[in-house]
Enzyme design. Structure first.
Site, PDB file in Angstrom:
ATOM      1  N   ARG A 187     -13.868  -8.813 -35.328  1.00  0.00           N
ATOM      2  CA  ARG A 187     -12.437  -8.582 -35.087  1.00  0.00           C
ATOM      3  C   ARG A 187     -12.294  -8.250 -33.607  1.00  0.00           C
ATOM      4  O   ARG A 187     -13.266  -8.122 -32.881  1.00  0.00           O
ATOM      5  CB  ARG A 187     -11.850  -7.509 -36.005  1.00  0.00           C
ATOM      6  N   GLY A 188     -11.030  -8.067 -33.174  1.00  0.00           N
ATOM      7  CA  GLY A 188     -10.790  -7.844 -31.743  1.00  0.00           C
ATOM      8  C   GLY A 188     -10.499  -9.185 -31.084  1.00  0.00           C
ATOM      9  O   GLY A 188     -11.183 -10.192 -31.364  1.00  0.00           O
ATOM     10  N   ALA A 189      -9.497  -9.206 -30.213  1.00  0.00           N
ATOM     11  CA  ALA A 189      -8.983 -10.477 -29.683  1.00  0.00           C
ATOM     12  C   ALA A 189     -10.069 -11.375 -29.057  1.00  0.00           C
ATOM     13  O   ALA A 189     -10.183 -12.560 -29.395  1.00  0.00           O
ATOM     14  CB  ALA A 189      -7.880 -10.187 -28.665  1.00  0.00           C
ATOM     15  N   ARG A 194      -6.160 -15.439 -38.754  1.00  0.00           N
ATOM     16  CA  ARG A 194      -5.389 -14.255 -38.333  1.00  0.00           C
ATOM     17  C   ARG A 194      -4.336 -14.727 -37.321  1.00  0.00           C
ATOM     18  O   ARG A 194      -4.652 -15.494 -36.418  1.00  0.00           O
ATOM     19  CB  ARG A 194      -6.312 -13.189 -37.711  1.00  0.00           C
ATOM     20  N   GLN A 249     -10.245   1.742 -36.582  1.00  0.00           N
ATOM     21  CA  GLN A 249     -11.180   1.136 -35.616  1.00  0.00           C
ATOM     22  C   GLN A 249     -11.524   2.110 -34.484  1.00  0.00           C
ATOM     23  O   GLN A 249     -12.580   1.989 -33.871  1.00  0.00           O
ATOM     24  CB  GLN A 249     -10.582  -0.139 -35.021  1.00  0.00           C
ATOM     25  N   ASP A 270      -3.632  -7.923 -27.855  1.00  0.00           N
ATOM     26  CA  ASP A 270      -3.966  -9.073 -28.693  1.00  0.00           C
ATOM     27  C   ASP A 270      -3.194 -10.319 -28.267  1.00  0.00           C
ATOM     28  O   ASP A 270      -3.651 -11.439 -28.486  1.00  0.00           O
ATOM     29  CB  ASP A 270      -3.688  -8.730 -30.153  1.00  0.00           C
TER      30      ASP A 270
HETATM   31  O1  MRU Z   1      -7.172  -5.827 -36.081  1.00  0.00           O
HETATM   32  P1  MRU Z   1      -8.178  -5.858 -34.970  1.00  0.00           P
HETATM   33  O2  MRU Z   1      -9.218  -4.811 -35.061  1.00  0.00           O
HETATM   34  O3  MRU Z   1      -8.742  -7.243 -34.740  1.00  0.00           O
HETATM   35  O4  MRU Z   1      -7.236  -5.525 -33.747  1.00  0.00           O
HETATM   36  C1  MRU Z   1      -7.597  -5.705 -32.455  1.00  0.00           C
HETATM   37  C2  MRU Z   1      -7.715  -4.407 -31.811  1.00  0.00           C
HETATM   38  O5  MRU Z   1      -8.714  -3.761 -31.988  1.00  0.00           O
HETATM   39  C3  MRU Z   1      -6.699  -3.908 -30.931  1.00  0.00           C
HETATM   40  O6  MRU Z   1      -5.424  -4.285 -31.128  1.00  0.00           O
HETATM   41  C4  MRU Z   1      -7.206  -3.969 -29.511  1.00  0.00           C
HETATM   42  O7  MRU Z   1      -6.611  -2.974 -28.779  1.00  0.00           O
HETATM   43  C5  MRU Z   1      -6.980  -5.281 -28.855  1.00  0.00           C
HETATM   44  S1  MRU Z   1      -8.300  -6.361 -29.169  1.00  0.00           S
HETATM   45  C6  MRU Z   1      -9.009  -6.451 -27.619  1.00  0.00           C
END
Ligand code: MRU
Length: 368
Positions: free
Chosen positions: A54-56, A94, A207, A248
């Site tokens: 997960r995470g952008a 997603r 998270q 994101d």
């Molecule tokens: O739902 P996730 O865990 O994929 O969400 C992403 C994140 O952890 C945050 O929004 C984050 O600050 C940006 S991702 C670099």
């Protein structure tokens, strides 16, 4: 970054068998460190959907490696159609992070340069690796630019620790390496600048508590976990010098979609004159959008993530417990949009800029 003294990325091709992609299973952290093998594009779709990854930034790299896996599975006859289907499936996993569609489009463009399916498989492997390497490099640069900012604050505080609040996990676990919001923090810590991080727990999936706290501890960065609602109170009492979050998706006018709750931190920061920075690589911009509140698709996840919470028992077992009455309905929006007017500046791989179209285009003139 290092885990138990050994360097890791969040995603890589398996040594000795490049038909397998390996990832750190983020569903098991912080209580277990496990690596998963992914062999098919379906495996990758599942891993993105259930948030094993997960995470952008990491979602983008995962989609790229998913396309590579799809290219290995696709038969020579009907190869292009199979890749179109794989790209659509990965993109549907997603909706909010811009990096996902960006990576799939880049993979299609790279493969279009090949003549035969075999050429295209080679190009797919090369491009997925390039996307991963670039993600790590861009985060490194974000760290270098953000370091200047933290160093100035440390100077003004005569060396007392700079208190930084962050929300969710925009750390190395959210990217291929280094992280976006955490990059300046790691850079400052490594340069001997005293920093302390307030880590928002980040309900409902926590998270912050499970991932950001874990990775800061692995790197030896002083930090304190706080309940999501504590930030405003800390800002009123002068205990936050700056906020750095990740993103994101960011529009060309600088509106920022990030983990749900980010908007409230930005409002509290504005009310208390605390600078609010957003760190992102260029792959997170969506230059086709202007108004984030109206245009950015916000993921709504299952209600059970709000109604249940999981963690480790005193016996060391992982368990989930329900925290509301049996019949209580719940809704679960994953992200919110912070309007550009609440953002002090953006920290990108090319430098810092104002969160507005002119500022962003001054760093990325090719998008004008
Ligand atoms: O739902 P996730 O865990 O994929 O969400 C992403 C994140 O952890 C945050 O929004 C984050 O600050 C940006 S991702 C670099």
């Amino acid at each position: 970054m290092k885990v138990g003294g050994r360097p890791y990325r969040t995603i890589w091709l398996k040594a000795g068998d490049e038909r397998v992609v390996q990832v750190i299973d983020q569903q098991r952290l912080p209580h277990a460190f496990e690596v998963q093998d992914l062999r098919t594009a379906d495996d990758m779709c599942r891993a993105i959907r259930d948030m094993t990854v997960r995470g952008a930034g990491l979602i983008g790299a995962a989609a790229a490696f998913g396309m590579y896996l799809a290219s290995l599975q696709a038969h020579d006859s009907g190869f292009d159609d199979a890749m179109t289907r794989a790209g659509a499936a990965l993109q549907a996993t997603r909706p909010t992070a811009a990096n996902l569609a960006w990576a799939v489009a880049r993979m299609h463009a790279a493969m279009a340069m090949g003549r035969t399916p075999e050429d295209k498989r080679t190009l797919a492997r090369r491009e997925a690796q390039a996307i991963a390497d670039e993600d790590a490099l861009h985060c490194q640069r974000i760290g270098e630019h953000g370091l200047t900012l933290i160093t100035e604050l440390a100077r003004a505080k005569h060396g007392a620790p700079v208190n930084i609040l962050t929300h969710c996990n925009a750390g190395w676990l959210a990217f291929v390496d280094v992280g976006s919001a955490t990059a300046p923090i790691y850079a400052a810590h490594d340069a001997g600048v005293a920093v302390h991080v307030w880590v928002d727990e980040t309900r409902p999936r926590n998270q912050g508590a499970s991932l950001t706290a874990w990775e800061l501890a692995q790197h030896g960065v002083p930090h304190t976990l706080i309940a999501d609602n504590a930030g405003g109170h800390l800002m009123q009492h002068g205990l936050v010098d700056l906020v750095i979050t990740g993103a994101d998706r960011v529009t060309r006018q600088g509106d920022v979609a990030n983990k749900i709750g980010t908007y409230l931190k930005a409002l509290a920061a504005r009310d208390n004159a605390v600078p609010f920075y957003v760190a992102l690589p260029s792959s997170t911009f969506d230059f086709s959008l202007r108004d984030g509140v109206a245009q950015i698709p916000i993921e709504e996840r299952g209600a059970e993530e709000v109604r249940w919470i999981s963690g480790k028992t005193t016996q060391g077992r992982m368990e989930s417990v329900q925290i509301c009455p049996d019949a209580t309905p719940a809704r679960n929006w994953g992200f919110d949009v912070t309007p550009a007017r609440l953002v002090t500046q953006l920290i990108c791989e090319r430098g810092l800029c104002e969160a507005n179209e002119a500022g962003i285009l001054s760093l990325f003139p090719e998008q004008a």
